[in-house]
Design an enzyme around this catalytic site. Structure first.
Site, PDB file in Angstrom:
ATOM      1  N   ASP A  27       9.912  31.670  26.970  1.00 10.77           N
ATOM      2  CA  ASP A  27       9.931  30.460  26.141  1.00 10.77           C
ATOM      3  C   ASP A  27       9.754  29.252  27.048  1.00 10.77           C
ATOM      4  O   ASP A  27      10.197  29.260  28.192  1.00 10.77           O
ATOM      5  CB  ASP A  27      11.267  30.320  25.408  1.00 10.77           C
ATOM      6  CG  ASP A  27      11.487  31.440  24.393  1.00 10.77           C
ATOM      7  OD1 ASP A  27      10.487  32.010  23.903  1.00 10.77           O
ATOM      8  OD2 ASP A  27      12.670  31.733  24.098  1.00 10.77           O
ATOM      9  N   HIS A  35      11.157  38.403  26.790  1.00 16.24           N
ATOM     10  CA  HIS A  35      11.704  39.100  25.611  1.00 16.24           C
ATOM     11  C   HIS A  35      10.651  39.251  24.534  1.00 16.24           C
ATOM     12  O   HIS A  35       9.603  38.607  24.560  1.00 16.24           O
ATOM     13  CB  HIS A  35      12.920  38.353  25.073  1.00 16.24           C
ATOM     14  CG  HIS A  35      12.609  36.929  24.678  1.00 16.24           C
ATOM     15  ND1 HIS A  35      12.405  35.928  25.608  1.00 16.24           N
ATOM     16  CD2 HIS A  35      12.478  36.341  23.464  1.00 16.24           C
ATOM     17  CE1 HIS A  35      12.161  34.774  24.980  1.00 16.24           C
ATOM     18  NE2 HIS A  35      12.195  35.016  23.675  1.00 16.24           N
ATOM     19  N   ARG A  94      12.663  39.035   7.410  1.00 20.05           N
ATOM     20  CA  ARG A  94      13.697  38.574   8.329  1.00 20.05           C
ATOM     21  C   ARG A  94      13.418  37.112   8.690  1.00 20.05           C
ATOM     22  O   ARG A  94      12.267  36.750   8.951  1.00 20.05           O
ATOM     23  CB  ARG A  94      13.662  39.447   9.593  1.00 20.05           C
ATOM     24  CG  ARG A  94      14.626  39.013  10.672  1.00 20.05           C
ATOM     25  CD  ARG A  94      14.457  39.850  11.941  1.00 20.05           C
ATOM     26  NE  ARG A  94      15.326  39.326  12.980  1.00 20.05           N
ATOM     27  CZ  ARG A  94      15.030  39.279  14.267  1.00 20.05           C
ATOM     28  NH1 ARG A  94      13.865  39.755  14.694  1.00 20.05           N
ATOM     29  NH2 ARG A  94      15.884  38.777  15.132  1.00 20.05           N
ATOM     30  N   HIS A  97       7.268  37.677  25.794  1.00 14.36           N
ATOM     31  CA  HIS A  97       6.893  36.325  26.213  1.00 14.36           C
ATOM     32  C   HIS A  97       8.086  35.615  26.848  1.00 14.36           C
ATOM     33  O   HIS A  97       9.234  36.054  26.704  1.00 14.36           O
ATOM     34  CB  HIS A  97       6.425  35.508  25.005  1.00 14.36           C
ATOM     35  CG  HIS A  97       7.498  35.348  23.975  1.00 14.36           C
ATOM     36  ND1 HIS A  97       7.866  36.355  23.107  1.00 14.36           N
ATOM     37  CD2 HIS A  97       8.305  34.299  23.687  1.00 14.36           C
ATOM     38  CE1 HIS A  97       8.847  35.939  22.322  1.00 14.36           C
ATOM     39  NE2 HIS A  97       9.132  34.689  22.660  1.00 14.36           N
TER      40      HIS A  97
END
Ligand SMILES: *[C@@H]1O[C@H](CO)[C@@H](O)[C@H](O)[C@H]1NC(C)=O
Ligand SMILES: *[C@@H]1O[C@H](CO)[C@@H](O)[C@H](O)[C@H]1NC(C)=O
Ligand SMILES: *[C@@H]1O[C@H](CO)[C@@H](O)[C@H](O)[C@H]1NC(C)=O
Ligand SMILES: *[C@@H]1O[C@H](CO)[C@@H](O)[C@H](O)[C@H]1NC(C)=O
Ligand SMILES: *[C@@H]1O[C@H](CO)[C@@H](O)[C@H](O)[C@H]1NC(C)=O
Ligand SMILES: *[C@@H]1O[C@H](CO)[C@@H](O)[C@H](O)[C@H]1NC(C)=O
Ligand SMILES: *[C@@H]1O[C@H](CO)[C@@H](O)[C@H](O)[C@H]1NC(C)=O
Length: 686
Positions: free
Chosen positions: A617, A667, A677, A615
């Site tokens: 941002d 990314h 995480r 995607h």
């Protein structure tokens, strides 16, 4: 005898006159030592009368009394009565200092051309009805003060030999009556020092005097009579003002040499003394765990420290418990031990929880300075009374004048000699007085007992924490202190090597235009994750999202927004303070507004959402801070940038990525295969 011989004879007579200072002191108070220091600086010959004798002269500070002084002087004068060349100076000592030497006094006494000279003041005491009986004068101070008398020995003897009253009768009234008798005034050849040539009484005259700084010496100048008095007397209610003057006069501090006595009398610390450290937690205080850690790092043998903690705040129980569990065997003792009763308590060190000691030598430095009462904080400290208004206050706070200073009030942190608590301040519950808070009460008791309190600004010792606006309804409340206590916030939460970004080439560039740099400490990462888990309402990574405009997210993560935990203002401030400068460094020429709507913590775990598909941002640039450790906390994870076929698959805890958001940097979040995480993300300048 020729003319020449005559001159010689006169010179001989003049210089053969000796000055003897007679004082009455029954105790070696701090004021007594100060007087003796100023006397020895000028090489006066001083004889002390009545030392260790019980004082029966009444409470001269509050009412009449002091007859004991006349009685002792009378006894001492018998042996001196026939020394015609002897000039006797009888002065008070606890509240008095010399500003000039014996030669100057003798010269001024000669000029006065009388056999006996009394100090003068503008206020009449103790009997106002006697005012009319005083000889009228054209100018100057009209009334007699018995705190300073100078005269030839035979005359002083004739004066005091008339004493036949009690020790608690009033000395000043006695001298006044003799002086007001016109016959005695003439036969004893008496007058008053109307224009403060020798004696400066401060009562009613504080506005008349100024400090006059010379090379080497500092004097007091009387601006009304343009005189430089030699004897300065803090009579009546002016003790604090005298303390202020004596911080300079005669040679304590000047512009050329600074503090002259700061390194005298330093105590040798080869055999460390026992110190009782009293910690007071009276209100919720940010950074308390760090406060305790600083006590541990004090450079002082821990087996000589006894620690007691007075805690008034339930919220802090957990911090104290933790510190106690980890360190209870480190100190000699860890509980309450009263310094009043224990002879093994050499010092008492009182420390409020809002004091951040950054100088680990604090305790040693204060003990070395070897006085009875010490404090070392300025900044937020408000001094009361004279000192707050004294002309040197700002200079001392800003360290334009460096030294040790006798002051009327201290708070937050101070060191007291155990023997002072057991002697001078004994018999008083010294922290209790009327409705005053404990520090105020303690200081007033010390002042009333004539115990001097000093403050030192010779070293940087630390700072005061702001406890105002400390909201303890979050889980990790110190995170919110970025506005209120920025220095402590930065120390606790910003990575140790953050500043190296600007001094060295400390940023890395693992993929084109993806910059990587340290920003958070372990604590910052842990507390932020704890805070989110404590809040607990993870979004679940659904497309429908009421939290955002439009209500629909095309590439949703499992997250919590900073706004949801009330941390958005603080987070944006963090971005402006700590991220914007990095942006300017790596994308030179781009000035970020540091604005961001989307600020959130993402959680990746195989059980819920493990990865994020490729995607862009909605940002000019994005930051992405790793909040935990690969391999210990999770496996897998990382970030892949498609255009450059480049991945960073070993993120470092506390380090942030910074990369362009739209267009170039498509990314994806690589799958987390085990564990959980966490990352913190902001879309900056959308
Ligand atoms: C006091 O006496 C010492 C030794 O004689 C001398 O060095 C010093 O200058 C004297 N002090 C003053 C202020 O005169
Ligand atoms: C006081 O004594 C001085 C000499 O010391 C003398 O000149 C003066 O006249 C005397 N004053 C009175 C009022 O006796
Ligand atoms: C303290 O924080 C809580 C939780 O964010 C908030 O609801 C409350 O209004 C805050 N109190 C003050 C005085 O700011
Ligand atoms: C900061 O850098 C030094 C030296 O490069 C290193 O030893 C230290 O561990 C770093 N600090 C942290 C918190 O990573
Ligand atoms: C930092 O790196 C850049 C590019 O590699 C280089 O031009 C610059 O001189 C370096 N600066 C320092 C302080 O090492
Ligand atoms: C991407 O890089 C990997 C190795 O890092 C390589 O095996 C692969 O062929 C590359 N893909 C393309 C499209 O260049
Ligand atoms: C996953 O993590 C747990 C605990 O962190 C560990 O015990 C387990 O061995 C890990 N599994 C794999 C497949 O690495």
């Amino acid at each position: 005898m020729n003319f020449h011989n005559l001159i010689l004879l006169w010179v001989f007579l003049f210089f053969s006159e000796k000055l003897l200072v007679l004082i009455v002191a029954t105790e070696e108070t701090d004021g007594f030592h100060r007087f003796m220091q100023s006397a020895s600086y000028f090489n006066y010959t001083v004889k002390v009368l009545g030392m260790k004798e019980a004082w029966k002269g009444g409470d001269v500070g509050r009412s009449i009394g002091g007859g004991q002084k006349v009685r002792l002087l009378k006894e001492a004068m018998v042996a001196l009565a026939d020394q015609e060349d002897l000039v006797v100076l009888s002065v008070d000592s606890y509240d008095l200092i010399f500003a000039g030497g014996p030669d100057e006094i003798l010269r001024k006494f000669q000029q006065a051309n009388h056999k006996v000279l009394f100090a003068a003041e503008g206020l009449i005491w103790p009997d106002k009805r006697l005012a009319d009986k005083y000889p009228s004068i054209r100018s100057g101070k009209r009334y007699l003060n018995s705190g300073g008398i100078i005269g030839y020995a035979p005359y002083i003897n004739r004066l005091v030999s008339q004493w036949n009253l009690h020790d608690n009768d009033d000395d000043q009234l006695f001298y006044t009556k003799i002086y007001l008798d016109p016959l005695q005034r003439q036969t004893l050849n008496m007058t008053l020092d109307h224009k403060c040539q020798i004696f400066q009484n401060l009562n009613g005259a504080v506005d008349e005097v100024l400090l006059k700084f010379g090379t080497g010496r500092v004097r007091v100048r009387n601006t009304v009579y343009d005189s430089l008095p030699v004897v300065v007397h803090g009579n009546g209610n002016t003790k604090m003002y005298l303390n202020y003057l004596a911080n300079y006069v005669p040679n304590a501090w000047n512009y050329e040499h600074g503090c002259s006595h700061c390194d005298h009398d330093l105590l040798d610390l080869e055999m460390p003394n026992y110190v009782l450290v009293g910690v007071f937690i009276e209100q919720p205080t940010p950074f308390l765990p760090e406060f305790f850690q600083r006590i541990l790092t004090l450079d002082y043998p821990k087996d000589k420290l006894k620690l007691f903690v007075h805690n008034n705040v339930v919220y802090h129980e957990k911090h104290i418990q933790k510190f106690w569990k980890e360190n209870r065997n480190v100190f000699k003792s860890f509980k309450f031990v009263s310094c009043l009763s224990e002879a093994t308590c050499d010092y008492y060190f009182s420390l409020d929880s809002d004091v951040m000691l950054i100088n680990k030598h604090t305790l040693k430095l204060l003990i070395e300075q070897n006085s009875k009462l010490w404090s070392n904080f300025w900044g937020a400290l408000s001094l009361d009374g004279y000192y707050a208004r004294s002309e040197d206050y700002v200079d001392i706070v800003q360290r334009k004048r460096v030294g040790v200073w006798n002051i009327p009030f201290m708070a937050h942190v101070y060191l007291v000699k155990g023997s002072t608590l057991r002697n001078e301040l004994k018999g008083r519950n010294c922290f209790v007085l009327e409705k005053l808070d404990p520090d105020m009460a303690f200081c007033r008791n010390a002042r009333e007992m004539g115990v001097f309190m000093y403050i030192t600004n010779r070293h940087d010792f630390g700072r005061l924490i702001s406890t105002a606006n400390y909201n303890i309804s979050h889980y990790n409340n110190d995170l919110w202190q970025i506005f209120e206590n920025p220095v402590d916030w930065k120390e606790k939460y910003i990575h140790q090597n953050y500043t190296r970004i600007f001094t060295e080439n400390y940023t890395e560039e693992p993929c084109p235009d993806v910059f990587w740099f340290p920003v958070f400490t372990e604590e910052a990462c842990d507390e932020l994750v704890e805070e989110m888990e404590h809040y607990g309402s993870w979004s679940g990574g659904r497309h429908e999202d009421k939290r955002i405009a439009g209500g629909y997210e095309t590439v949703p993560t499992d997250d919590i927004h900073m706004k949801q935990i009330g941390f958005d203002k603080e987070w944006l401030h963090f971005i402006r303070e700590f991220i914007s400068p990095v942006t300017l460094k790596v994308f030179s020429g781009y000035y970020t507004k540091g604005y961001a709507i989307m600020n959130f913590v993402v959680k990746y775990t195989p059980e819920r959402q493990a990865y994020l598909r490729p995607h862009h941002d909605s940002s000019t640039f994005t930051i992405n801070i790793a909040l935990n450790n690969k391999n210990t906390d999770f496996q897998g994870g990382g970030c892949r940038f498609h255009r450059y076929n480049c991945s960073v698959d070993s993120p470092r805890k506390g380090w942030s990525f910074m990369h362009p958001g739209r267009l170039t940097h498509l990314h994806e979040g690589l799958p987390t295969t085990n564990g959980t995480r966490y990352i913190a993300v902001s879309f900056i300048d959308p």
